[in-house]
Design a protein around this motif. Structure first.
Motif, PDB file in Angstrom:
ATOM      1  N   ALA A  10      45.446  52.459  70.653  1.00  0.00           N
ATOM      2  CA  ALA A  10      45.286  52.626  69.206  1.00  0.00           C
ATOM      3  C   ALA A  10      45.753  51.376  68.452  1.00  0.00           C
ATOM      4  O   ALA A  10      45.109  50.943  67.489  1.00  0.00           O
ATOM      5  CB  ALA A  10      46.066  53.852  68.732  1.00  0.00           C
ATOM      6  N   ILE A  11      46.853  50.776  68.908  1.00  0.00           N
ATOM      7  CA  ILE A  11      47.355  49.547  68.272  1.00  0.00           C
ATOM      8  C   ILE A  11      46.346  48.418  68.462  1.00  0.00           C
ATOM      9  O   ILE A  11      46.028  47.690  67.517  1.00  0.00           O
ATOM     10  CB  ILE A  11      48.741  49.174  68.835  1.00  0.00           C
ATOM     11  CG1 ILE A  11      49.792  50.178  68.354  1.00  0.00           C
ATOM     12  CG2 ILE A  11      49.138  47.755  68.431  1.00  0.00           C
ATOM     13  CD1 ILE A  11      51.145  50.066  69.031  1.00  0.00           C
ATOM     14  N   GLU A  12      45.818  48.273  69.672  1.00  0.00           N
ATOM     15  CA  GLU A  12      44.813  47.233  69.934  1.00  0.00           C
ATOM     16  C   GLU A  12      43.563  47.444  69.084  1.00  0.00           C
ATOM     17  O   GLU A  12      43.001  46.487  68.547  1.00  0.00           O
ATOM     18  CB  GLU A  12      44.438  47.220  71.422  1.00  0.00           C
ATOM     19  CG  GLU A  12      45.533  46.701  72.324  1.00  0.00           C
ATOM     20  CD  GLU A  12      45.165  46.776  73.796  1.00  0.00           C
ATOM     21  OE1 GLU A  12      45.661  45.908  74.557  1.00  0.00           O
ATOM     22  OE2 GLU A  12      44.403  47.685  74.203  1.00  0.00           O
ATOM     23  N   THR A  13      43.141  48.692  68.947  1.00  0.00           N
ATOM     24  CA  THR A  13      41.958  49.010  68.139  1.00  0.00           C
ATOM     25  C   THR A  13      42.214  48.679  66.671  1.00  0.00           C
ATOM     26  O   THR A  13      41.354  48.106  65.990  1.00  0.00           O
ATOM     27  CB  THR A  13      41.593  50.503  68.299  1.00  0.00           C
ATOM     28  OG1 THR A  13      41.398  50.777  69.685  1.00  0.00           O
ATOM     29  CG2 THR A  13      40.339  50.843  67.522  1.00  0.00           C
ATOM     30  N   LYS A  18      43.339  42.393  71.877  1.00  0.00           N
ATOM     31  CA  LYS A  18      43.793  42.980  73.146  1.00  0.00           C
ATOM     32  C   LYS A  18      45.022  42.241  73.658  1.00  0.00           C
ATOM     33  O   LYS A  18      45.095  41.015  73.574  1.00  0.00           O
ATOM     34  CB  LYS A  18      42.696  42.870  74.210  1.00  0.00           C
ATOM     35  CG  LYS A  18      41.535  43.794  73.987  1.00  0.00           C
ATOM     36  CD  LYS A  18      41.730  45.036  74.775  1.00  0.00           C
ATOM     37  CE  LYS A  18      40.492  45.905  74.720  1.00  0.00           C
ATOM     38  NZ  LYS A  18      40.828  47.282  74.847  1.00  0.00           N
ATOM     39  N   TYR A  19      45.982  42.988  74.187  1.00  0.00           N
ATOM     40  CA  TYR A  19      47.088  42.381  74.908  1.00  0.00           C
ATOM     41  C   TYR A  19      46.530  41.843  76.221  1.00  0.00           C
ATOM     42  O   TYR A  19      45.778  42.553  76.909  1.00  0.00           O
ATOM     43  CB  TYR A  19      48.199  43.397  75.195  1.00  0.00           C
ATOM     44  CG  TYR A  19      48.957  43.839  73.974  1.00  0.00           C
ATOM     45  CD1 TYR A  19      49.979  43.053  73.449  1.00  0.00           C
ATOM     46  CD2 TYR A  19      48.654  45.038  73.330  1.00  0.00           C
ATOM     47  CE1 TYR A  19      50.679  43.453  72.331  1.00  0.00           C
ATOM     48  CE2 TYR A  19      49.347  45.446  72.212  1.00  0.00           C
ATOM     49  CZ  TYR A  19      50.361  44.645  71.708  1.00  0.00           C
ATOM     50  OH  TYR A  19      51.057  45.044  70.593  1.00  0.00           O
ATOM     51  N   THR A  20      46.865  40.620  76.591  1.00  0.00           N
ATOM     52  CA  THR A  20      46.281  40.017  77.784  1.00  0.00           C
ATOM     53  C   THR A  20      47.298  39.737  78.886  1.00  0.00           C
ATOM     54  O   THR A  20      46.928  39.614  80.040  1.00  0.00           O
ATOM     55  CB  THR A  20      45.571  38.694  77.437  1.00  0.00           C
ATOM     56  OG1 THR A  20      46.500  37.825  76.790  1.00  0.00           O
ATOM     57  CG2 THR A  20      44.373  38.947  76.532  1.00  0.00           C
ATOM     58  N   VAL A  21      48.564  39.642  78.550  1.00  0.00           N
ATOM     59  CA  VAL A  21      49.589  39.340  79.549  1.00  0.00           C
ATOM     60  C   VAL A  21      50.054  40.647  80.189  1.00  0.00           C
ATOM     61  O   VAL A  21      50.603  41.524  79.511  1.00  0.00           O
ATOM     62  CB  VAL A  21      50.779  38.583  78.907  1.00  0.00           C
ATOM     63  CG1 VAL A  21      51.839  38.279  79.940  1.00  0.00           C
ATOM     64  CG2 VAL A  21      50.293  37.317  78.223  1.00  0.00           C
ATOM     65  N   GLU A  22      49.823  40.775  81.486  1.00  0.00           N
ATOM     66  CA  GLU A  22      50.086  42.018  82.209  1.00  0.00           C
ATOM     67  C   GLU A  22      51.541  42.471  82.105  1.00  0.00           C
ATOM     68  O   GLU A  22      51.833  43.652  81.895  1.00  0.00           O
ATOM     69  CB  GLU A  22      49.691  41.856  83.679  1.00  0.00           C
ATOM     70  CG  GLU A  22      49.659  43.155  84.444  1.00  0.00           C
ATOM     71  CD  GLU A  22      48.621  44.155  83.944  1.00  0.00           C
ATOM     72  OE1 GLU A  22      48.922  45.364  83.978  1.00  0.00           O
ATOM     73  OE2 GLU A  22      47.540  43.735  83.500  1.00  0.00           O
ATOM     74  N   ILE A  23      52.468  41.543  82.212  1.00  0.00           N
ATOM     75  CA  ILE A  23      53.893  41.911  82.160  1.00  0.00           C
ATOM     76  C   ILE A  23      54.287  42.392  80.764  1.00  0.00           C
ATOM     77  O   ILE A  23      55.119  43.288  80.615  1.00  0.00           O
ATOM     78  CB  ILE A  23      54.792  40.753  82.645  1.00  0.00           C
ATOM     79  CG1 ILE A  23      56.200  41.273  82.902  1.00  0.00           C
ATOM     80  CG2 ILE A  23      54.848  39.626  81.664  1.00  0.00           C
ATOM     81  CD1 ILE A  23      56.877  40.618  84.053  1.00  0.00           C
ATOM     82  N   GLU A  24      53.675  41.817  79.722  1.00  0.00           N
ATOM     83  CA  GLU A  24      53.937  42.269  78.358  1.00  0.00           C
ATOM     84  C   GLU A  24      53.414  43.692  78.171  1.00  0.00           C
ATOM     85  O   GLU A  24      54.085  44.530  77.562  1.00  0.00           O
ATOM     86  CB  GLU A  24      53.280  41.322  77.355  1.00  0.00           C
ATOM     87  CG  GLU A  24      53.535  41.712  75.914  1.00  0.00           C
ATOM     88  CD  GLU A  24      52.852  40.815  74.906  1.00  0.00           C
ATOM     89  OE1 GLU A  24      53.326  40.773  73.754  1.00  0.00           O
ATOM     90  OE2 GLU A  24      51.851  40.161  75.254  1.00  0.00           O
ATOM     91  N   SER A  44      54.194  53.383  61.564  1.00  0.00           N
ATOM     92  CA  SER A  44      55.246  52.434  61.188  1.00  0.00           C
ATOM     93  C   SER A  44      54.861  51.007  61.557  1.00  0.00           C
ATOM     94  O   SER A  44      55.028  50.075  60.767  1.00  0.00           O
ATOM     95  CB  SER A  44      56.564  52.779  61.885  1.00  0.00           C
ATOM     96  OG  SER A  44      57.049  54.002  61.455  1.00  0.00           O
ATOM     97  N   VAL A  45      54.328  50.837  62.769  1.00  0.00           N
ATOM     98  CA  VAL A  45      53.938  49.494  63.226  1.00  0.00           C
ATOM     99  C   VAL A  45      52.814  48.945  62.373  1.00  0.00           C
ATOM    100  O   VAL A  45      52.877  47.811  61.886  1.00  0.00           O
ATOM    101  CB  VAL A  45      53.521  49.519  64.728  1.00  0.00           C
ATOM    102  CG1 VAL A  45      52.855  48.216  65.130  1.00  0.00           C
ATOM    103  CG2 VAL A  45      54.734  49.773  65.600  1.00  0.00           C
ATOM    104  N   THR A  46      51.771  49.738  62.156  1.00  0.00           N
ATOM    105  CA  THR A  46      50.610  49.237  61.416  1.00  0.00           C
ATOM    106  C   THR A  46      50.909  49.012  59.938  1.00  0.00           C
ATOM    107  O   THR A  46      50.258  48.186  59.300  1.00  0.00           O
ATOM    108  CB  THR A  46      49.410  50.190  61.569  1.00  0.00           C
ATOM    109  OG1 THR A  46      49.793  51.513  61.173  1.00  0.00           O
ATOM    110  CG2 THR A  46      48.916  50.196  63.005  1.00  0.00           C
ATOM    111  N   SER A  47      51.906  49.706  59.399  1.00  0.00           N
ATOM    112  CA  SER A  47      52.237  49.478  57.995  1.00  0.00           C
ATOM    113  C   SER A  47      53.185  48.285  57.808  1.00  0.00           C
ATOM    114  O   SER A  47      53.206  47.664  56.758  1.00  0.00           O
ATOM    115  CB  SER A  47      52.847  50.730  57.367  1.00  0.00           C
ATOM    116  OG  SER A  47      54.061  51.057  57.994  1.00  0.00           O
TER     117      SER A  47
END
Length: 197
Positions: A10-13, A18-24, A44-47
């Motif tokens: 949902a955050i990526e959308t 897109k998050y690309t670093v696997e460890i992150e 909270s994050v999106t606002s």
């Protein structure tokens, strides 16, 4: 949202990235497992993390949002992470008053980095957290100034090579209004010894 994976998607959308670093990705998923209300956390994050930055919120931002100003140790850890992989070469403007207070206690950014990267890194980490929490709880509110890195100590501070750590807008305001007395070069001078006659 029922799972950390759904929240991450949902955050990526929302940010259309897109998050690309696997460890992150793994670290964020582990962090999200401890969040009781993922829907509330998503809002909270999106606002609080604007789309205008064209970046995804990293783990440090998520921790800061989740803490909501409640736990100074979390903020200390977040700032330790922010300062951890920064070069000692350039001069820095640390916008957080507590983090600035702790780092300035070492005399310069270069001196702090020597301790941070030296043999006693874990002791420096513990000391940083302890002093940060103390500064935050006592309400230290000092105007940050430029702290010299290696080049600043050696050649003098130049505004065009100052790295802003923290809120970039506030850092630019502080740099724009910086009087010469706010920019200190903490070079130690060797006294000349008079020659024996």
């Amino acid at each position: 949202m029922n799972t950390p994976h759904e929240c991450l998607t949902a955050i990526e959308t929302w940010y259309e990235l897109k998050y690309t670093v696997e460890i992150e990705i793994k670290a964020i998923i582990e962090f999200l497992r401890d969040i009781p209300d993922l829907d509330k956390f998503f809002f909270s994050v999106t606002s609080r993390h604007s789309k205008k930055w064209k970046s995804l919120p990293d783990l440090a931002i998520m921790r800061e949002i989740n803490a909501g100003g409640k736990n100074p140790e979390i903020f200390a850890e977040i700032w330790w992470q922010k300062l951890l992989n920064r070069s000692s070469s350039y001069d820095v403007m640390i916008t957080d008053p507590s983090a600035f207070f702790v780092v300035s206690g070492y005399g310069s950014w270069d001196s702090f980095c020597e301790q941070r990267d030296g043999d006693y890194r874990e002791l420096t980490h513990k000391d940083f957290v302890k002093r940060y929490v103390s500064a935050m709880e006592s309400g230290v509110d000092i105007a940050p100034r430029v702290l010299p890195g290696y080049y600043g100590v050696t050649y003098g501070i130049r505004k065009d090579r100052v790295a802003i750590l923290g809120d970039e807008t506030r850092g630019r305001e502080l740099l724009a209004g910086a009087a010469p007395t706010m920019i200190e070069n903490l070079t130690s001078f060797i006294q000349k010894v008079p020659e024996a006659e």
